[in-house]
Design a protein around this motif. Structure first.
Motif, mmCIF file in Angstrom:
data_model
loop_
_atom_site.group_PDB
_atom_site.id
_atom_site.type_symbol
_atom_site.label_atom_id
_atom_site.label_comp_id
_atom_site.label_asym_id
_atom_site.label_seq_id
_atom_site.Cartn_x
_atom_site.Cartn_y
_atom_site.Cartn_z
ATOM 1 N N TYR A 14 -46.632 -43.613 -49.774
ATOM 2 C CA TYR A 14 -46.526 -42.218 -49.313
ATOM 3 C C TYR A 14 -45.735 -42.114 -48.004
ATOM 4 N N TYR A 23 -42.907 -35.510 -38.006
ATOM 5 C CA TYR A 23 -44.312 -35.131 -37.804
ATOM 6 C C TYR A 23 -44.591 -34.756 -36.353
ATOM 7 N N ALA A 48 -56.214 -31.576 -46.228
ATOM 8 C CA ALA A 48 -55.250 -32.343 -47.026
ATOM 9 C C ALA A 48 -54.442 -33.233 -46.083
ATOM 10 N N ASP A 69 -59.505 -34.888 -47.042
ATOM 11 C CA ASP A 69 -58.579 -35.069 -48.156
ATOM 12 C C ASP A 69 -59.405 -35.371 -49.392
ATOM 13 N N ASN A 71 -58.423 -37.403 -51.832
ATOM 14 C CA ASN A 71 -58.159 -38.758 -52.350
ATOM 15 C C ASN A 71 -58.496 -39.833 -51.323
HETATM 16 C C1 LIG Z 1 -48.111 -33.578 -49.757
HETATM 17 S S1 LIG Z 1 -49.518 -34.491 -49.230
HETATM 18 C C2 LIG Z 1 -49.601 -33.943 -47.536
HETATM 19 C C3 LIG Z 1 -50.284 -34.936 -46.642
HETATM 20 C C4 LIG Z 1 -50.138 -34.618 -45.152
HETATM 21 N N1 LIG Z 1 -50.711 -33.330 -44.833
HETATM 22 C C5 LIG Z 1 -48.685 -34.667 -44.723
HETATM 23 O O1 LIG Z 1 -48.185 -33.639 -44.220
HETATM 24 O O2 LIG Z 1 -48.068 -35.729 -44.877
HETATM 25 C C6 LIG Z 1 -50.830 -33.619 -49.989
HETATM 26 C C7 LIG Z 1 -52.217 -34.156 -49.740
HETATM 27 O O3 LIG Z 1 -53.145 -33.211 -50.283
HETATM 28 C C8 LIG Z 1 -54.260 -33.929 -50.812
HETATM 29 N N2 LIG Z 1 -54.964 -33.005 -51.728
HETATM 30 C C9 LIG Z 1 -54.572 -32.604 -52.952
HETATM 31 N N3 LIG Z 1 -55.456 -31.724 -53.453
HETATM 32 C C10 LIG Z 1 -56.417 -31.556 -52.513
HETATM 33 C C11 LIG Z 1 -57.603 -30.767 -52.445
HETATM 34 N N4 LIG Z 1 -57.960 -29.947 -53.458
HETATM 35 N N5 LIG Z 1 -58.379 -30.857 -51.345
HETATM 36 C C12 LIG Z 1 -58.030 -31.693 -50.333
HETATM 37 N N6 LIG Z 1 -56.916 -32.457 -50.337
HETATM 38 C C13 LIG Z 1 -56.111 -32.383 -51.408
HETATM 39 C C14 LIG Z 1 -53.608 -35.135 -51.446
HETATM 40 O O4 LIG Z 1 -54.539 -36.174 -51.665
HETATM 41 C C15 LIG Z 1 -52.539 -35.490 -50.405
HETATM 42 O O5 LIG Z 1 -53.027 -36.391 -49.464
#
Ligand SMILES: C[S@@+](CC[C@H](N)C(=O)[O-])C[C@H]1O[C@@H](n2cnc3c(N)ncnc32)[C@H](O)[C@@H]1O
Length: 247
Positions: A14, A23, A48, A69, A71
């Motif tokens: 990732y 960031y 998330a 999060d 996951n």
């Molecule tokens: C695009 S990544 C963004 C991660 C971080 N915020 C960044 O800006 O790099 C999306 C994240 O959302 C999490 N995610 C997806 N569905 C979710 C949910 N329903 N509740 C919480 N987290 C979720 C995923 O596991 C992932 O880590």
């Protein structure tokens, strides 16, 4: 069958995929918004949070940080990056926090991971409950009526003797309240290529709808999607940064 391997089996890649994301700049932007519009408190939650890059910056700014999060493999990496932070594995659509926060963020369009209007509405209500009076909710979003399925982002890089290619794009069929984030990940090592294709279902809505969902809970401000300066959103732009101040 939709796959979200990027956040589970491929979570170790990732940060490579996001290597071009600034960031530091995004975190500094939200910190400025919080200084201007917030309640001056320092309890911060990132929804998330993924591998925790924003949390790292906010800890360094002096905030007490919590990450949520869905996951666990993403949280495991975030915990290594931010040993000072608290983490809980939760679905943000049913967010349940023991203590209230001064600032809650949700970056990289992740608010759309609420997979229906009902789930998003529940998320907004639970974020409101999780904020102290005057607390701030900040996130970016995309308006479904502006999605062009032909647009995409491609990144290529070499890491640990492998060549990687990451491709991502929005897909919206033109009706209804679901869109997809489509991702393609390719790894080539010693001439052998492996490929993964992810399809992430996400809620699709217009900014007018989103504003309507937020307004019962928050004083809503919409800003241009520009992390270098705080300027008002222009009505035609399909990406924007939303700020809600708790009523
Ligand atoms: C695009 S990544 C963004 C991660 C971080 N915020 C960044 O800006 O790099 C999306 C994240 O959302 C999490 N995610 C997806 N569905 C979710 C949910 N329903 N509740 C919480 N987290 C979720 C995923 O596991 C992932 O880590």
């Amino acid at each position: 069958m939709p796959s979200t391997a990027l956040y589970t089996d491929l979570s170790g890649y990732y940060d490579l995929m996001c290597a071009d994301i600034n960031y530091q700049e995004q975190s500094a932007y939200v910190r400025r918004l919080h200084d201007l519009l917030g309640n001056k408190g320092k309890d911060y939650l990132d929804l998330a949070c993924g591998t925790g890059p924003h949390l790292r910056h906010f800890i360094d700014f002096g905030y007490t940080a919590t990450g949520v999060d869905i996951n666990q493999p993403m949280l495991d990496i975030a915990q290594l990056r931010c040993p000072e932070a608290q983490f809980t594995q939760q679905d943000m659509s049913h967010l349940n926090m023991v203590t209230q926060m001064d600032l809650i963020s949700c970056f990289l369009y992740s608010i759309h991971y609420n997979q229906s209007i009902a789930a998003l509405t529940e998320c907004i209500a639970s974020v409101h409950r999780a904020l102290k009076p005057g607390g701030l909710f900040c996130f970016n979003a995309v308006d479904k009526s502006t999605i062009d399925n032909r647009d995409g982002i491609k990144r290529q890089l070499t890491h640990d003797d492998s060549d990687f290619s990451f491709q991502s794009n929005w897909y919206y069929c033109g009706e209804g309240d679901l869109q997809q984030l489509q991702l393609s990940i390719e790894r080539t090592t010693n001439g052998i290529t492996e490929q993964w294709r992810d399809q992430h279902p996400m809620v699709a809505l217009t900014f007018a709808q989103l504003q309507q969902l937020l307004e019962p809970y928050f004083e809503v401000h919409i800003f241009a999607h520009d992390y270098q300066r705080i300027t008002p959103w222009e009505n035609s732009a399909g990406n924007a940064f939303f700020v809600g101040i708790k009523h």
